[in-house]
Design a protein around this motif. Structure first.
Motif, mmCIF file in Angstrom:
data_model
loop_
_atom_site.group_PDB
_atom_site.id
_atom_site.type_symbol
_atom_site.label_atom_id
_atom_site.label_comp_id
_atom_site.label_asym_id
_atom_site.label_seq_id
_atom_site.Cartn_x
_atom_site.Cartn_y
_atom_site.Cartn_z
ATOM 1 N N TYR A 117 -2.296 3.511 -3.620
ATOM 2 C CA TYR A 117 -2.331 2.463 -4.642
ATOM 3 C C TYR A 117 -2.028 1.157 -3.941
ATOM 4 O O TYR A 117 -0.956 0.980 -3.356
ATOM 5 N N GLN A 118 -2.993 0.244 -3.958
ATOM 6 C CA GLN A 118 -2.831 -1.069 -3.323
ATOM 7 C C GLN A 118 -2.703 -2.146 -4.388
ATOM 8 O O GLN A 118 -3.502 -2.217 -5.316
ATOM 9 N N VAL A 119 -1.716 -3.017 -4.182
ATOM 10 C CA VAL A 119 -1.547 -4.214 -4.996
ATOM 11 C C VAL A 119 -1.463 -5.395 -4.044
ATOM 12 O O VAL A 119 -0.697 -5.369 -3.075
ATOM 13 N N GLN A 169 0.856 -1.185 0.000
ATOM 14 C CA GLN A 169 0.000 0.000 0.000
ATOM 15 C C GLN A 169 0.895 1.239 0.000
ATOM 16 O O GLN A 169 1.564 1.526 0.993
ATOM 17 N N ASN A 207 -7.403 -6.691 -5.255
ATOM 18 C CA ASN A 207 -6.068 -7.026 -5.760
ATOM 19 C C ASN A 207 -5.340 -5.832 -6.349
ATOM 20 O O ASN A 207 -4.112 -5.761 -6.310
ATOM 21 N N ALA A 208 -6.091 -4.907 -6.911
ATOM 22 C CA ALA A 208 -5.500 -3.679 -7.440
ATOM 23 C C ALA A 208 -6.540 -2.581 -7.317
ATOM 24 O O ALA A 208 -7.615 -2.669 -7.916
#
Length: 471
Positions: free
Chosen positions: A467-469, A68, A434-435
């Motif tokens: 931005y989360q991956v 994150q 997931n994104a």
């Protein structure tokens, strides 16, 4: 570490080989061409790194990765300094959370869970000490290391575990599943002793948890860390309660959910999902507590040292369910009441990944940067609401949006007026959790001294893009 790297390499390689074991070229070489008008079926996309340990897949081991990243502009509270210079505002880039989980069902009865990572890593690398050298390379640590025993095979009635764990009482947000947060961040006040007598909300605990019918429960006996090992300067004795600097008592905690519709996942120890994005129909009534004898101390008058118990409890309702399954719309809502007794006049300022390193003289201690009275003796109401728009809002495979709002409203003994911290934001769910991109605006109060109390003196704002991956 070498063994861990070897395992991860083997795991990733196995996933790639599984997907590429029969390529289109290999098929053409080994078989005669077949005339057909049917289009080839697309290969199902894998969404996890998992190795099955038996043929049925009931025994498995799995790895997840989460990152994150925050880009943030913050209006500084008065008196804020950054690396010894006064700053009225800041812009910073940081890693709110970077984690990896390793867990699996190793046999019918044995479960292992471990988590490693770092938090709040910005240009201050989680903390800045102008009088000592800092080392930005030592910030990652084990969050969880738990061994668990499932008493009845294939039944979640009772699981007994021990180790370093986030199995907590008080509320669902005291043990949040951070990869599935509905908003930008969790209400950190619900992680009541975070980094004071625990390790980022984790404690060394013996616990029992499980699901019996509609009831989901967890109870724990915890061995809290002394405040002297928190890594921060020790608080001074005075009329306001602080964590005790003498003695050591065990902590008892519990959390209970009555699940009216679908059951929530009970696989990993303690973690609670933020939102299922319409894939489940959840409506819960929830309650929890944390108690510890002589956890706090104050000196109301000279020579009069008084020890007090810490008693925290909450009641709440949680809803997360689809509205229109055909369109994919859903709603998320939470309303909780928290009674937080840390002892007479206890108050703690905190700011998530605080972008400030110091404070000019004459301002209340701990109020720099984006800090506000996050923890205190008193009563708190927390509520949130989010609405998931229809799936494929921007076309197939291009994701959708989920706007939200939440508020923390508190009456603490040491502040003269009701505290209100408000957030509004929107998620762009590129690929579910997931994104995703999250844009959030927070409005909070700042304070000035008023005798032994603190009075609000104005408000400040903060804008964050995350931005989360996650896989």
């Amino acid at each position: 570490m070498k063994r861990l790297l070897l395992f991860l390499s083997t795991l990733i390689t196995s996933q790639v080989m599984a997907q590429q074991s029969i390529s289109p070229t290999d098929t053409l070489r080994s078989q005669p061409p077949v005339l057909t008008s049917s289009a080839p079926r697309p290969t199902a996309e894998k969404n996890e790194l998992k190795v099955n340990l038996n043929e049925s897949g009931s025994h498995f081991f799995k790895v997840t990765f989460l990152n994150q990243t925050w880009l943030r502009f913050n209006e500084s509270n008065p008196g804020t300094t950054v690396i010894s210079e006064p700053k009225t505002s800041t812009f910073d880039i940081g890693l709110r959370r970077t984690r990896m989980q390793l867990f699996g069902q190793l046999s019918d009865h044995v479960f292992l869970y471990m988590q490693f990572g770092l938090n709040n890593f910005n240009y201050l690398n989680g903390g800045f000490n102008p009088t000592a050298s800092s080392n930005r390379k030592i910030h990652a640590f084990f969050h969880d290391a738990v061994g668990e025993y499932l008493v009845w095979k294939n039944k979640d009635y009772l699981k007994i575990g021990a180790g370093l764990t986030i199995v907590n009482g008080l509320s669902r947000f005291s043990a949040p599943g951070v990869s599935s947060i509905m908003s930008l961040d969790v209400p950190v006040f619900a992680q009541a002793t975070v980094d004071q007598t625990d390790q980022f909300s984790r404690k060394l605990s013996l616990y029992a948890r499980g699901q019996i019918g509609h009831l989901d429960y967890r109870i724990a006996l915890s061995d809290p860390f002394p405040i002297q090992t928190s890594g921060a300067a020790l608080p001074a004795y005075g009329p306001n309660a602080i964590y005790a600097l003498k003695g050591h008592q065990k902590q008892f905690q519990g959390f209970f959910m009555w699940q009216f519709f679908d059951k929530e996942s009970n696989q990993t120890p303690g973690y609670n999902t933020g939102t299922y994005l319409g894939t489940k129909k959840i409506f819960n009534l929830e309650a929890g507590f944390i108690t510890q004898k002589n956890a706090m101390v104050s000196v109301p008058t000279a020579g009069d040292t008084t020890y007090q118990d810490m008693n925290l409890w909450s009641v709440a309702t949680f809803l997360d369910m689809p509205l229109n399954k055909a369109k994919g719309t859903a709603v998320n809502a939470y309303l909780g009441y928290f009674h937080t007794n840390y002892g007479t006049n206890y108050l703690r300022f905190n700011g998530s990944m605080n972008p400030a390193s110091g404070l000019l003289s004459g301002y209340p201690a701990g109020t720099q940067g984006n800090a506000f009275p996050m923890f205190g003796t008193g009563n708190v109401v927390y509520t949130q609401f989010g609405y998931l728009l229809r799936r494929d809002l921007f076309g197939p495979g291009n994701g959708t949006l989920m706007p939200y709002a939440h508020a923390q409203i508190a009456n603490y003994q040491r502040i003269t007026q009701t505290l209100g911290v408000y957030n509004i934001g929107i998620n762009y769910l590129i690929k579910g959790h997931n994104a995703k991109l999250t844009l959030d605006y927070q409005n909070r109060p700042y304070y000035q001294a008023s005798g032994n109390q603190l009075a609000p003196a104005g408000r400040r704002g903060q804008v964050t893009l995350q931005y989360q991956v996650f896989i």
